[in-house]
Write an enzyme that holds these catalytic residues in place. Structure first.
Site, PDB file in Angstrom:
ATOM      1  N   HIS A   8       0.836  -1.202   0.000  1.00 54.38           N
ATOM      2  CA  HIS A   8       0.000   0.000   0.000  1.00 54.38           C
ATOM      3  C   HIS A   8       0.866   1.245   0.000  1.00 54.38           C
ATOM      4  O   HIS A   8       1.844   1.333   0.744  1.00 54.38           O
ATOM      5  CB  HIS A   8      -0.889   0.002   1.256  1.00 54.38           C
ATOM      6  CG  HIS A   8      -1.802   1.181   1.335  1.00 54.38           C
ATOM      7  ND1 HIS A   8      -3.024   1.215   0.696  1.00 54.38           N
ATOM      8  CD2 HIS A   8      -1.663   2.381   1.954  1.00 54.38           C
ATOM      9  CE1 HIS A   8      -3.602   2.378   0.925  1.00 54.38           C
ATOM     10  NE2 HIS A   8      -2.793   3.104   1.688  1.00 54.38           N
ATOM     11  N   ASP A  68     -14.868   3.291   7.367  1.00 57.99           N
ATOM     12  CA  ASP A  68     -13.815   4.181   6.862  1.00 57.99           C
ATOM     13  C   ASP A  68     -14.270   4.899   5.604  1.00 57.99           C
ATOM     14  O   ASP A  68     -13.990   6.075   5.408  1.00 57.99           O
ATOM     15  CB  ASP A  68     -12.528   3.383   6.587  1.00 57.99           C
ATOM     16  CG  ASP A  68     -11.495   4.281   5.936  1.00 57.99           C
ATOM     17  OD1 ASP A  68     -11.061   5.240   6.595  1.00 57.99           O
ATOM     18  OD2 ASP A  68     -11.169   4.074   4.750  1.00 57.99           O
ATOM     19  N   ARG A 115     -14.299  13.332   6.222  1.00 52.23           N
ATOM     20  CA  ARG A 115     -13.030  14.002   6.547  1.00 52.23           C
ATOM     21  C   ARG A 115     -12.564  14.875   5.382  1.00 52.23           C
ATOM     22  O   ARG A 115     -12.034  15.966   5.568  1.00 52.23           O
ATOM     23  CB  ARG A 115     -11.954  12.962   6.881  1.00 52.23           C
ATOM     24  CG  ARG A 115     -12.171  12.301   8.232  1.00 52.23           C
ATOM     25  CD  ARG A 115     -11.284  11.081   8.398  1.00 52.23           C
ATOM     26  NE  ARG A 115      -9.880  11.387   8.260  1.00 52.23           N
ATOM     27  CZ  ARG A 115      -8.952  10.525   7.819  1.00 52.23           C
ATOM     28  NH1 ARG A 115      -9.295   9.291   7.484  1.00 52.23           N
ATOM     29  NH2 ARG A 115      -7.704  10.882   7.730  1.00 52.23           N
ATOM     30  N   SER A 152      -7.412   4.573   9.397  1.00 57.55           N
ATOM     31  CA  SER A 152      -8.130   4.462   8.127  1.00 57.55           C
ATOM     32  C   SER A 152      -7.416   3.467   7.200  1.00 57.55           C
ATOM     33  O   SER A 152      -8.027   2.534   6.664  1.00 57.55           O
ATOM     34  CB  SER A 152      -8.195   5.858   7.481  1.00 57.55           C
ATOM     35  OG  SER A 152      -8.459   5.787   6.110  1.00 57.55           O
ATOM     36  N   LYS A 164      -8.474  -1.014   6.540  1.00 53.78           N
ATOM     37  CA  LYS A 164      -8.713  -1.626   5.216  1.00 53.78           C
ATOM     38  C   LYS A 164      -7.705  -2.730   4.951  1.00 53.78           C
ATOM     39  O   LYS A 164      -8.038  -3.787   4.413  1.00 53.78           O
ATOM     40  CB  LYS A 164      -8.605  -0.555   4.117  1.00 53.78           C
ATOM     41  CG  LYS A 164      -9.778   0.405   4.136  1.00 53.78           C
ATOM     42  CD  LYS A 164      -9.615   1.521   3.121  1.00 53.78           C
ATOM     43  CE  LYS A 164      -8.593   2.527   3.539  1.00 53.78           C
ATOM     44  NZ  LYS A 164      -8.747   3.872   3.082  1.00 53.78           N
TER      45      LYS A 164
HETATM   46  N1  URA Z   1      -5.472   7.137   2.686  1.00 53.38           N
HETATM   47  C1  URA Z   1      -6.424   6.497   3.387  1.00 53.38           C
HETATM   48  O1  URA Z   1      -6.868   5.430   3.017  1.00 53.38           O
HETATM   49  N2  URA Z   1      -6.883   7.103   4.511  1.00 53.38           N
HETATM   50  C2  URA Z   1      -6.412   8.276   4.976  1.00 53.38           C
HETATM   51  O2  URA Z   1      -6.860   8.744   6.004  1.00 53.38           O
HETATM   52  C3  URA Z   1      -5.432   8.918   4.229  1.00 53.38           C
HETATM   53  C4  URA Z   1      -4.964   8.321   3.083  1.00 53.38           C
END
Ligand code: URA
Length: 435
Positions: free
Chosen positions: A82, A161, A168, A183, A187
């Protein structure tokens, strides 16, 4: 328990209990807490912060808000990768095939671009026929048979999220260590892989502008991963200037293919080999990081990484001939050049400025619902530290709408600085955490 008391507690700098965090996440996901109360709590969190325990509890609650993908139908160690998001970041399209060619199983869910940062799903969808929506059974089958798959994040993974991130995004509450780490990791943990490699970007084109903030984010995410029993490694990498040369969608696909052919920009190749090497190591296919990197380099040199990319494209409905014929990808109508206005050395190529320019050219979206021009983008001809003479081309801006390409050119021009003194390019890989 009620939301007013939870907001008040955090506003006064208190520590939320596991039960209070679970209450907020469950009720908000179910639609029983209004956005205005959720926004107030998010702002209190941004201002007062979260303790490590609160971050762990928040991550767990968000992970539990939806499905946890069970990847046990796929043999072997599954490794996820990621990036926290950047400009010109085409590494997934190189790293995943290289790791796959060395026997690592990768069942990856990726996102779309938003704002000035790109997303792997959009980039891959510029390949005609390539689909990123897949049922779990087909996804597992592909990883077992081909070794790798890259699909779009399903709505059932960490829905809390998804809802919170959208809020957000419009309430100036993205920038918070606790909110960002929970966040991302909610995931990643729900996606079911055994090991996770995080590419944490720092610099103007990244969420974390300084190395210290990026390190703190990386350390926090590694701890969250470890607390869930996942080997989690983070690389801190530069995003003060774009990575590689291409910024956009189809142009980044071309750059990824060129890199898999051994003809890519050196910084992108260096990062891709390093990241793939770590994945090969944490995927149990090499005895250490160095052996993993040597294997990744060999997969690049012998063409097996490129072959794996072709298999990925074919398995997901795309035309693998794109690797030999780039004309099969979306083509831009307009191409404008940005030229140096004096002799000197490139001292700055602001990653965020180039990302915004590419977005304006049509490659990115301002709102989730916006459509994008897959052919649009910017390809740099110079990087920080390069010598230029007046009139040299520093970048090309392209797309299908003349007015958008004009605006993008102006924005991109402002992102370059030229100095009379020689300057060094920034260090690309700053440190590796958690190995
Ligand atoms: N990427 C994400 O998945 N969440 C965040 O809060 C910031 C970047």
């Amino acid at each position: 328990m009620n939301m007013y008391d939870i907001i008040l507690k955090k506003r006064e700098g208190g520590k939320l209990s596991k039960e209070e965090i679970e209450y907020f996440i469950t009720e908000y996901t179910d639609g029983d807490i209004p956005d205005y109360q959720a926004s107030a709590l998010l702002m209190a969190i941004v201002l007062k912060g979260l303790s490590e325990e609160e971050i762990f509890d928040l991550t767990k609650a968000m992970k539990k808000s939806g499905d946890t993908i069970d990847l046990s139908a796929i043999d072997g160690i599954k490794v996820d990768k990621h990036s926290t998001g950047g400009v010109g970041d085409s590494t997934t399209m190189i790293v995943v095939p290289l790791a796959g060619a060395c026997g690592v199983k990768v069942a990856k869910m990726s996102g779309r671009g938003l704002g000035f940062t790109g997303g792997t799903v959009d980039k891959l969808e510029s390949i005609p026929g390539f689909h990123t929506a897949m049922q779990p059974k087909a996804f597992f089958k592909q990883v077992n048979e081909v070794g790798i798959s890259v699909i779009s994040q399903t709505a059932h993974v960490a829905p809390a999220d998804k809802k919170l991130y959208a809020l957000r995004d419009v309430t100036a509450t993205v920038e918070s260590l606790g909110l960002i780490s929970s966040s991302i990791m909610s995931k990643k943990l729900a996606s079911g892989s055994d090991a996770i490699l995080l590419d944490v970007k720092c610099g103007s084109g990244a969420l974390m502008k300084t190395r210290e903030d990026a390190r703190l984010l990386a350390e926090t995410m590694c701890k969250i991963g470890a607390s869930d029993g996942k080997k989690t490694v983070a690389a801190l990498t530069d995003m003060s200037q774009p990575l590689g040369l291409a910024v956009g969608n189809s142009c980044e696909v071309i750059e990824a293919i060129e890199t898999l052919k051994g003809r890519g920009p050196k910084d992108l190749e260096e990062l891709a080999i390093h990241l793939a090497g770590i994945m090969i190591y944490i995927g149990g296919k090499a005895k250490d990081e160095n052996e993993g990197m040597a294997m990744a380099k060999a997969a690049l040199e012998d063409g097996s990484g490129l072959e794996m990319f072709r298999k990925l494209v074919k398995a997901q409905g795309g035309n693998p001939d794109i690797t030999e014929n780039y004309k099969l990808l979306p083509q831009p109508w307009y191409i404008l050049e940005i030229k140096a206005d004096r002799d000197g050395y490139i001292s700055r190529i602001d990653a965020m400025g180039i990302g915004l320019a590419s977005q304006h050219a049509g490659a990115g979206r301002a709102k989730k619902e916006d459509s994008i021009d897959l052919s649009a983008g910017i390809v740099l001809a110079k990087k920080v530290g390069d010598k230029v003479q007046k009139g040299d081309i520093m970048a090309r801006v392209f797309g299908n709408t003349a007015s958008k390409v004009d605006t993008a050119k102006e924005l991109a021009e402002e992102s370059f600085s030229i100095s009379a003194e020689k300057c060094e390019p920034p260090k690309l890989i700053k440190e590796i955490i958690g190995l």
